[in-house]
Design a protein around this motif. Sequence first.
Motif, PDB file in Angstrom:
ATOM      1  N   THR A 121      36.365 -13.412  56.598  1.00  0.00           N
ATOM      2  CA  THR A 121      35.803 -13.111  55.516  1.00  0.00           C
ATOM      3  C   THR A 121      34.460 -12.381  55.721  1.00  0.00           C
ATOM      4  O   THR A 121      33.903 -13.128  55.798  1.00  0.00           O
ATOM      5  CB  THR A 121      36.254 -13.917  54.455  1.00  0.00           C
ATOM      6  OG1 THR A 121      37.473 -14.368  54.055  1.00  0.00           O
ATOM      7  CG2 THR A 121      35.743 -13.086  53.097  1.00  0.00           C
ATOM      8  N   THR A 122      34.359 -11.309  55.301  1.00  0.00           N
ATOM      9  CA  THR A 122      33.091 -10.747  55.283  1.00  0.00           C
ATOM     10  C   THR A 122      32.981  -9.858  53.948  1.00  0.00           C
ATOM     11  O   THR A 122      33.695  -9.383  53.503  1.00  0.00           O
ATOM     12  CB  THR A 122      32.913  -9.783  56.470  1.00  0.00           C
ATOM     13  OG1 THR A 122      33.966  -8.860  56.252  1.00  0.00           O
ATOM     14  CG2 THR A 122      33.120 -10.455  57.690  1.00  0.00           C
ATOM     15  N   ASN A 123      31.564  -9.662  53.726  1.00  0.00           N
ATOM     16  CA  ASN A 123      31.153  -9.014  52.589  1.00  0.00           C
ATOM     17  C   ASN A 123      31.218  -7.470  53.200  1.00  0.00           C
ATOM     18  O   ASN A 123      30.188  -6.956  53.578  1.00  0.00           O
ATOM     19  CB  ASN A 123      29.869  -9.399  51.973  1.00  0.00           C
ATOM     20  CG  ASN A 123      29.424  -8.587  50.546  1.00  0.00           C
ATOM     21  OD1 ASN A 123      30.338  -8.144  49.870  1.00  0.00           O
ATOM     22  ND2 ASN A 123      28.375  -7.917  50.572  1.00  0.00           N
ATOM     23  N   PHE A 124      31.983  -6.896  52.834  1.00  0.00           N
ATOM     24  CA  PHE A 124      32.279  -5.313  53.394  1.00  0.00           C
ATOM     25  C   PHE A 124      31.477  -4.364  52.794  1.00  0.00           C
ATOM     26  O   PHE A 124      30.681  -3.577  53.445  1.00  0.00           O
ATOM     27  CB  PHE A 124      33.802  -4.893  53.009  1.00  0.00           C
ATOM     28  CG  PHE A 124      34.060  -3.698  53.790  1.00  0.00           C
ATOM     29  CD1 PHE A 124      34.129  -3.124  54.969  1.00  0.00           C
ATOM     30  CD2 PHE A 124      34.705  -2.644  52.870  1.00  0.00           C
ATOM     31  CE1 PHE A 124      34.415  -1.949  55.696  1.00  0.00           C
ATOM     32  CE2 PHE A 124      34.796  -1.223  53.505  1.00  0.00           C
ATOM     33  CZ  PHE A 124      34.682  -0.983  54.713  1.00  0.00           C
ATOM     34  N   LEU A 125      31.186  -4.266  51.275  1.00  0.00           N
ATOM     35  CA  LEU A 125      30.439  -3.281  50.490  1.00  0.00           C
ATOM     36  C   LEU A 125      29.970  -3.958  49.389  1.00  0.00           C
ATOM     37  O   LEU A 125      30.477  -4.970  49.001  1.00  0.00           O
ATOM     38  CB  LEU A 125      31.209  -2.059  50.269  1.00  0.00           C
ATOM     39  CG  LEU A 125      31.696  -0.867  51.285  1.00  0.00           C
ATOM     40  CD1 LEU A 125      32.910  -0.231  50.707  1.00  0.00           C
ATOM     41  CD2 LEU A 125      30.476  -0.298  52.181  1.00  0.00           C
ATOM     42  N   ASN A 126      28.826  -3.561  48.955  1.00  0.00           N
ATOM     43  CA  ASN A 126      28.318  -3.663  47.678  1.00  0.00           C
ATOM     44  C   ASN A 126      28.620  -2.488  46.506  1.00  0.00           C
ATOM     45  O   ASN A 126      27.841  -1.525  47.050  1.00  0.00           O
ATOM     46  CB  ASN A 126      26.904  -3.974  47.524  1.00  0.00           C
ATOM     47  CG  ASN A 126      26.744  -5.661  48.279  1.00  0.00           C
ATOM     48  OD1 ASN A 126      27.416  -6.344  48.015  1.00  0.00           O
ATOM     49  ND2 ASN A 126      25.678  -5.370  49.227  1.00  0.00           N
ATOM     50  N   ILE A 127      29.356  -2.635  45.675  1.00  0.00           N
ATOM     51  CA  ILE A 127      29.563  -1.473  44.805  1.00  0.00           C
ATOM     52  C   ILE A 127      29.481  -2.003  43.344  1.00  0.00           C
ATOM     53  O   ILE A 127      30.358  -3.041  42.902  1.00  0.00           O
ATOM     54  CB  ILE A 127      31.021  -1.215  45.007  1.00  0.00           C
ATOM     55  CG1 ILE A 127      31.386  -0.448  46.549  1.00  0.00           C
ATOM     56  CG2 ILE A 127      31.483   0.030  43.996  1.00  0.00           C
ATOM     57  CD1 ILE A 127      30.591   0.714  46.751  1.00  0.00           C
ATOM     58  N   ASN A 128      28.664  -1.549  42.584  1.00  0.00           N
ATOM     59  CA  ASN A 128      28.386  -2.193  41.314  1.00  0.00           C
ATOM     60  C   ASN A 128      29.476  -1.888  40.268  1.00  0.00           C
ATOM     61  O   ASN A 128      30.002  -0.655  40.277  1.00  0.00           O
ATOM     62  CB  ASN A 128      27.129  -1.682  40.695  1.00  0.00           C
ATOM     63  CG  ASN A 128      26.692  -2.426  39.372  1.00  0.00           C
ATOM     64  OD1 ASN A 128      26.968  -3.328  39.104  1.00  0.00           O
ATOM     65  ND2 ASN A 128      25.871  -1.631  38.531  1.00  0.00           N
ATOM     66  N   GLY A 129      30.250  -2.911  39.815  1.00  0.00           N
ATOM     67  CA  GLY A 129      31.447  -2.820  38.841  1.00  0.00           C
ATOM     68  C   GLY A 129      32.627  -2.429  39.626  1.00  0.00           C
ATOM     69  O   GLY A 129      33.436  -1.690  39.027  1.00  0.00           O
ATOM     70  N   ALA A 130      32.701  -2.592  40.734  1.00  0.00           N
ATOM     71  CA  ALA A 130      34.087  -2.488  41.437  1.00  0.00           C
ATOM     72  C   ALA A 130      35.228  -3.047  40.649  1.00  0.00           C
ATOM     73  O   ALA A 130      35.187  -4.293  40.494  1.00  0.00           O
ATOM     74  CB  ALA A 130      33.985  -3.201  42.904  1.00  0.00           C
ATOM     75  N   ARG A 131      36.221  -2.205  40.532  1.00  0.00           N
ATOM     76  CA  ARG A 131      37.393  -2.665  39.679  1.00  0.00           C
ATOM     77  C   ARG A 131      38.654  -2.419  40.388  1.00  0.00           C
ATOM     78  O   ARG A 131      39.465  -3.544  40.283  1.00  0.00           O
ATOM     79  CB  ARG A 131      37.202  -2.097  38.226  1.00  0.00           C
ATOM     80  CG  ARG A 131      38.526  -2.279  37.058  1.00  0.00           C
ATOM     81  CD  ARG A 131      38.579  -3.999  36.836  1.00  0.00           C
ATOM     82  NE  ARG A 131      39.569  -4.089  36.020  1.00  0.00           N
ATOM     83  CZ  ARG A 131      41.092  -4.337  36.506  1.00  0.00           C
ATOM     84  NH1 ARG A 131      41.200  -4.139  37.657  1.00  0.00           N
ATOM     85  NH2 ARG A 131      41.715  -4.433  35.455  1.00  0.00           N
ATOM     86  N   ASN A 132      38.904  -1.427  40.974  1.00  0.00           N
ATOM     87  CA  ASN A 132      40.300  -0.908  41.392  1.00  0.00           C
ATOM     88  C   ASN A 132      40.110  -0.505  42.781  1.00  0.00           C
ATOM     89  O   ASN A 132      39.246   0.055  43.130  1.00  0.00           O
ATOM     90  CB  ASN A 132      41.004  -0.167  40.313  1.00  0.00           C
ATOM     91  CG  ASN A 132      41.219  -0.666  39.062  1.00  0.00           C
ATOM     92  OD1 ASN A 132      40.558  -0.378  38.121  1.00  0.00           O
ATOM     93  ND2 ASN A 132      42.368  -1.426  38.991  1.00  0.00           N
ATOM     94  N   LEU A 133      41.110  -0.754  43.714  1.00  0.00           N
ATOM     95  CA  LEU A 133      41.282  -0.383  45.027  1.00  0.00           C
ATOM     96  C   LEU A 133      42.440   0.349  45.169  1.00  0.00           C
ATOM     97  O   LEU A 133      43.661   0.308  44.773  1.00  0.00           O
ATOM     98  CB  LEU A 133      41.205  -1.363  46.004  1.00  0.00           C
ATOM     99  CG  LEU A 133      39.949  -2.547  45.756  1.00  0.00           C
ATOM    100  CD1 LEU A 133      40.247  -3.844  46.761  1.00  0.00           C
ATOM    101  CD2 LEU A 133      38.911  -1.907  46.276  1.00  0.00           C
TER     102      LEU A 133
END
Length: 202
Positions: free
Chosen positions: A141-153
């Motif tokens: 497991t890695t921290n892939f991206l920092n996206i403020n308010g990430a909700r849906n993929l």
Amino acid sequence: MFLESTTTKNITVGKRPQDMVYNPANDLFYVVNQLSDSVSVIDELGTLITTISLSSSNLPGSISPVSVTVNTKTDSSKFGVIAVACSVSNEVVFIENSIIIRRENIGKRPIDITYNIFDDCYYVANLISGSISKISNTYSTTNFLNINGARNLGVNEDNGDLYIYSVKKNDISIYDSQGVLKGAIEDVISSIVSLVCHPVKK
């Protein structure tokens, strides 16, 4: 839930079902029940096969499963493995058939999960952390991206591009599987609850 000719059938599952996925490896449907902290497993005839408990606690919603996906890559060693994002316990629970095989801690308030057949990895949107976790098929497991308010993929299965909806920015960012920003769709509606790639229209 099931449509064959003009026949319909209602199936009783757990409390507050949030998401469902079809598993091509065993022809079963998996439903995540948020307040029951469980996963209902249903066959193609609409019969409830089993219910998988995700918690030993008597407190409803202490795990809070809200999103589910499945490994659909037929030549992957993890083909058919179910992954459940749990928004209160801050983890992803992995299930093979009806057995819990692993639990992985991730960011705060995981709210959506998707599988990327392009790189054989799972991606999780962590709403409070403002991050995207990436879990490989070996459960690294890695921290892939920092996206403020990430909700849906959402994922473009042709090239592995990841579409990320942010409730803070009200846009959809598009990243490749290496984390490089390719573009964005701005000023989208604020009521998006799910993203999916149309296999024909792309």
